[in-house]
Design a protein around this motif. Structure first.
Motif, PDB file in Angstrom:
ATOM      1  N   CYS A  56      -7.748   3.667 -14.393  1.00  0.00           N
ATOM      2  CA  CYS A  56      -9.134   4.047 -14.719  1.00  0.00           C
ATOM      3  C   CYS A  56      -9.690   3.204 -15.862  1.00  0.00           C
ATOM      4  O   CYS A  56     -10.676   3.607 -16.496  1.00  0.00           O
ATOM      5  N   SER A  57      -9.087   2.057 -16.144  1.00  0.00           N
ATOM      6  CA  SER A  57      -9.493   1.278 -17.310  1.00  0.00           C
ATOM      7  C   SER A  57     -10.899   0.701 -17.173  1.00  0.00           C
ATOM      8  O   SER A  57     -11.586   0.483 -18.171  1.00  0.00           O
ATOM      9  N   ASP A  58     -11.342   0.453 -15.953  1.00  0.00           N
ATOM     10  CA  ASP A  58     -12.701  -0.053 -15.711  1.00  0.00           C
ATOM     11  C   ASP A  58     -13.602   1.152 -15.444  1.00  0.00           C
ATOM     12  O   ASP A  58     -13.404   1.879 -14.463  1.00  0.00           O
ATOM     13  N   PRO A  59     -14.593   1.420 -16.292  1.00  0.00           N
ATOM     14  CA  PRO A  59     -15.435   2.605 -16.096  1.00  0.00           C
ATOM     15  C   PRO A  59     -16.253   2.584 -14.811  1.00  0.00           C
ATOM     16  O   PRO A  59     -16.735   3.622 -14.363  1.00  0.00           O
ATOM     17  N   GLY A  60     -16.397   1.422 -14.181  1.00  0.00           N
ATOM     18  CA  GLY A  60     -17.219   1.322 -12.985  1.00  0.00           C
ATOM     19  C   GLY A  60     -16.460   1.440 -11.683  1.00  0.00           C
ATOM     20  O   GLY A  60     -17.061   1.442 -10.609  1.00  0.00           O
ATOM     21  N   ARG A  61     -15.111   1.527 -11.760  1.00  0.00           N
ATOM     22  CA  ARG A  61     -14.321   1.613 -10.545  1.00  0.00           C
ATOM     23  C   ARG A  61     -12.957   2.214 -10.878  1.00  0.00           C
ATOM     24  O   ARG A  61     -12.585   2.316 -12.049  1.00  0.00           O
ATOM     25  N   VAL A  62     -12.232   2.587  -9.831  1.00  0.00           N
ATOM     26  CA  VAL A  62     -10.862   3.077  -9.988  1.00  0.00           C
ATOM     27  C   VAL A  62      -9.984   2.243  -9.071  1.00  0.00           C
ATOM     28  O   VAL A  62     -10.339   1.995  -7.914  1.00  0.00           O
ATOM     29  N   ARG A  63      -8.850   1.799  -9.573  1.00  0.00           N
ATOM     30  CA  ARG A  63      -7.907   1.036  -8.762  1.00  0.00           C
ATOM     31  C   ARG A  63      -6.734   1.931  -8.388  1.00  0.00           C
ATOM     32  O   ARG A  63      -6.138   2.587  -9.243  1.00  0.00           O
ATOM     33  N   VAL A  64      -6.425   1.942  -7.094  1.00  0.00           N
ATOM     34  CA  VAL A  64      -5.395   2.828  -6.561  1.00  0.00           C
ATOM     35  C   VAL A  64      -4.307   1.979  -5.924  1.00  0.00           C
ATOM     36  O   VAL A  64      -4.574   1.230  -4.981  1.00  0.00           O
ATOM     37  N   PRO A  65      -3.050   2.056  -6.423  1.00  0.00           N
ATOM     38  CA  PRO A  65      -1.958   1.307  -5.794  1.00  0.00           C
ATOM     39  C   PRO A  65      -1.556   1.930  -4.463  1.00  0.00           C
ATOM     40  O   PRO A  65      -1.175   3.102  -4.395  1.00  0.00           O
ATOM     41  N   VAL A  66      -1.675   1.168  -3.392  1.00  0.00           N
ATOM     42  CA  VAL A  66      -1.300   1.621  -2.052  1.00  0.00           C
ATOM     43  C   VAL A  66      -0.401   0.560  -1.451  1.00  0.00           C
ATOM     44  O   VAL A  66      -0.846  -0.566  -1.195  1.00  0.00           O
ATOM     45  N   GLU A  67       0.861   0.912  -1.257  1.00  0.00           N
ATOM     46  CA  GLU A  67       1.889  -0.027  -0.816  1.00  0.00           C
ATOM     47  C   GLU A  67       1.929  -1.201  -1.799  1.00  0.00           C
ATOM     48  O   GLU A  67       2.125  -0.988  -2.983  1.00  0.00           O
ATOM     49  N   GLU A  68       1.710  -2.412  -1.354  1.00  0.00           N
ATOM     50  CA  GLU A  68       1.792  -3.559  -2.266  1.00  0.00           C
ATOM     51  C   GLU A  68       0.419  -4.128  -2.603  1.00  0.00           C
ATOM     52  O   GLU A  68       0.289  -5.301  -2.976  1.00  0.00           O
ATOM     53  N   ARG A  69      -0.579  -3.302  -2.529  1.00  0.00           N
ATOM     54  CA  ARG A  69      -1.931  -3.775  -2.840  1.00  0.00           C
ATOM     55  C   ARG A  69      -2.646  -2.748  -3.701  1.00  0.00           C
ATOM     56  O   ARG A  69      -2.233  -1.595  -3.809  1.00  0.00           O
ATOM     57  N   LEU A  70      -3.738  -3.184  -4.321  1.00  0.00           N
ATOM     58  CA  LEU A  70      -4.589  -2.301  -5.104  1.00  0.00           C
ATOM     59  C   LEU A  70      -5.902  -2.095  -4.364  1.00  0.00           C
ATOM     60  O   LEU A  70      -6.558  -3.072  -3.975  1.00  0.00           O
ATOM     61  N   LEU A  71      -6.273  -0.850  -4.140  1.00  0.00           N
ATOM     62  CA  LEU A  71      -7.561  -0.542  -3.536  1.00  0.00           C
ATOM     63  C   LEU A  71      -8.580  -0.273  -4.626  1.00  0.00           C
ATOM     64  O   LEU A  71      -8.347   0.552  -5.516  1.00  0.00           O
ATOM     65  N   ASP A  72      -9.698  -0.974  -4.571  1.00  0.00           N
ATOM     66  CA  ASP A  72     -10.805  -0.707  -5.487  1.00  0.00           C
ATOM     67  C   ASP A  72     -11.669   0.396  -4.905  1.00  0.00           C
ATOM     68  O   ASP A  72     -12.082   0.322  -3.737  1.00  0.00           O
ATOM     69  N   ALA A  73     -11.949   1.412  -5.695  1.00  0.00           N
ATOM     70  CA  ALA A  73     -12.731   2.543  -5.211  1.00  0.00           C
ATOM     71  C   ALA A  73     -13.841   2.881  -6.198  1.00  0.00           C
ATOM     72  O   ALA A  73     -13.661   2.788  -7.416  1.00  0.00           O
ATOM     73  N   ASP A  74     -14.983   3.272  -5.648  1.00  0.00           N
ATOM     74  CA  ASP A  74     -16.053   3.815  -6.477  1.00  0.00           C
ATOM     75  C   ASP A  74     -15.778   5.257  -6.862  1.00  0.00           C
ATOM     76  O   ASP A  74     -16.341   5.776  -7.816  1.00  0.00           O
ATOM     77  N   LEU A  75     -14.893   5.899  -6.078  1.00  0.00           N
ATOM     78  CA  LEU A  75     -14.568   7.306  -6.307  1.00  0.00           C
ATOM     79  C   LEU A  75     -13.162   7.566  -5.783  1.00  0.00           C
ATOM     80  O   LEU A  75     -12.782   7.047  -4.726  1.00  0.00           O
ATOM     81  N   VAL A  76     -12.389   8.351  -6.511  1.00  0.00           N
ATOM     82  CA  VAL A  76     -11.098   8.838  -6.035  1.00  0.00           C
ATOM     83  C   VAL A  76     -11.165  10.354  -5.969  1.00  0.00           C
ATOM     84  O   VAL A  76     -11.624  11.012  -6.916  1.00  0.00           O
ATOM     85  N   VAL A  77     -10.730  10.908  -4.848  1.00  0.00           N
ATOM     86  CA  VAL A  77     -10.632  12.356  -4.680  1.00  0.00           C
ATOM     87  C   VAL A  77      -9.155  12.732  -4.766  1.00  0.00           C
ATOM     88  O   VAL A  77      -8.352  12.320  -3.921  1.00  0.00           O
ATOM     89  N   ALA A  78      -8.807  13.466  -5.799  1.00  0.00           N
ATOM     90  CA  ALA A  78      -7.428  13.903  -5.992  1.00  0.00           C
ATOM     91  C   ALA A  78      -7.240  15.232  -5.262  1.00  0.00           C
ATOM     92  O   ALA A  78      -7.612  16.294  -5.764  1.00  0.00           O
ATOM     93  N   ALA A  79      -6.678  15.152  -4.069  1.00  0.00           N
ATOM     94  CA  ALA A  79      -6.409  16.337  -3.250  1.00  0.00           C
ATOM     95  C   ALA A  79      -4.910  16.410  -2.973  1.00  0.00           C
ATOM     96  O   ALA A  79      -4.483  16.709  -1.854  1.00  0.00           O
ATOM     97  N   ASP A  80      -4.124  16.141  -4.014  1.00  0.00           N
ATOM     98  CA  ASP A  80      -2.679  16.007  -3.846  1.00  0.00           C
ATOM     99  C   ASP A  80      -1.903  17.273  -4.203  1.00  0.00           C
ATOM    100  O   ASP A  80      -0.734  17.214  -4.574  1.00  0.00           O
ATOM    101  N   GLY A  81      -2.552  18.418  -4.056  1.00  0.00           N
ATOM    102  CA  GLY A  81      -1.837  19.680  -4.032  1.00  0.00           C
ATOM    103  C   GLY A  81      -1.545  20.310  -5.379  1.00  0.00           C
ATOM    104  O   GLY A  81      -1.924  19.813  -6.438  1.00  0.00           O
TER     105      GLY A  81
END
Length: 385
Positions: free
Chosen positions: A131-156
């Protein structure tokens, strides 16, 4: 407003959020740690608020077609006497839809089918996000980083992302109760669509399905981590002397079909459901005890509300502010009510307290049960336009 979102968690709430976001034009990736994306739970009742949320998401009719309406049933004592009856027809007249019962696996399949397969990533666990960039969130998925405008934490209930965002929060705690449940192997003759039976520190209930099979559940006061070498045999010993159809439900169950989980909840409410461009949803935000049957319904409300906020607000930040303001007070109130319902229902053990509760239920006017359900089920969903 459109954008790219990553939904962490492919349960009922996560899939519903993904459906809602796609309906308003967002690009969505759902990341689920399980290799097979399927909810292996037993059965679920959906009240009007959950059905209304599904309608907004465009899958309400498919769920109704696969579910069995609950018109008859109520709460009984172990000997079979009625403590309170449920009039599902009255509820339908008040709310426009009945309570319905459906296998969780069927509900999960219907939600998956509303999404294109390519947006689902399985077998990957998201342990943290950047979350270091206030304009986006980077999510590690397998061996890549997904850039997202929004992350929904629905992980239980044991959400990793909640732990990252709120490191000082105590997290989930054991409720004092454990639940065993299963779906019968074959149809069972049932006189009611839904029942609960309350004994001393124990509850047994069933939900009937369209194919004649039924889900049953047994909730017991128990130290955490208690397990049985033969869970079905243990349930026969505990409930075999209770009224019909409880013995028949147990007899119609395969021993390997019984699921056993301790019940955990977020007893300490979160101060907010959002952090930067991350929204917590479902059990990750407000895990509650199952005593009101509202856990999944509240997650579905979350999904519809989040999509509506993002559809109508000018920025992600303002949409998440609106989402938090709408969802946190309501869901945390329902969680408190569920906890209290458990303490006054299944968890009671003192003979005098049990007798007083049962007498009060028997003497209460019939409208009390209806009003108790309406208190939480009568929710109006927001528009996605």
């Amino acid at each position: 407003m459109g954008g790219r979102t990553v939904v962490v968690g492919g349960g009922i709430g996560g899939l519903a959020a993904a459906i809602g976001l796609r309906r308003i034009g967002w690009e969505v990736t759902v990341v689920e740690r399980a290799r097979v994306l399927a909810d292996v739970g037993a059965g679920i009742s959906l009240q009007a608020n959950g059905i209304r949320a599904l309608d907004v998401l465009g899958v309400g009719e498919a769920v109704r077609a696969a579910a069995r309406p609950q018109y008859t049933g109520g709460t009984r004592a172990p000997g079979g006497g009625w403590l309170a009856r449920m009039d599902g027809a009255v509820l339908e007249r008040e709310l426009g839809t009945p309570i319905v019962g459906i296998p969780r696996a069927v509900l999960h399949r219907l939600l998956r089918e509303a999404l294109p397969p390519e947006c689902l990533v399985t077998g990957v666990e998201v342990l943290s996000v950047d979350c270091s960039d206030p304009g986006r969130v980077r999510v590690p998925v397998e061996e890549r980083l997904l850039d997202a405008d929004l992350v929904v934490a629905a992980d239980g209930v044991s959400s990793r992302l909640r732990g990252q965002l709120f490191p000082g929060h105590p997290g989930p705690v054991y409720s004092g109760s454990t639940v065993l449940r299963a779906i019968t192997e074959h149809p069972v003759p049932l006189r009611t669509d839904f029942e609960l039976t309350w004994g001393k520190g124990a509850e047994f209930g069933h939900i009937a399905f369209t194919d004649g099979r039924a889900e049953w559940h047994a909730v017991l006061n128990s130290p955490p981590g208690t397990r049985y070498s033969d869970a079905l045999a243990a349930m026969r010993r505990r409930f075999g002397g209770w009224h019909d159809p409880i013995p028949a439900l147990l007899d119609a169950t395969r021993p390997d079909a019984v699921l056993h989980h301790d019940i955990h909840e977020l007893a300490t409410p979160l101060p907010t459901f959002t952090a930067g461009r991350i929204a917590l949803l479902g059990d990750a935000a407000h895990a509650m005890t199952p005593n009101l049957g509202q856990g999944a319904c509240q997650a579905l409300e979350d999904a519809a509300t989040l999509a509506a906020a993002l559809a109508t607000e000018p920025t992600v930040e303002s949409a998440l502010t609106r989402y938090d303001a709408a969802r946190r007070p309501r869901s945390q109130s329902v969680a408190r009510a569920a906890r209290q319902a458990g303490r006054m229902g299944q968890q009671l053990t003192h003979p005098l307290a049990v007798a007083l509760r049962n007498t009060g239920l028997r003497l209460a006017p019939s409208g009390v049960t209806v009003r108790a359900i309406l208190r939480h089920a009568n929710w109006a969903p927001p528009s996605l336009r």
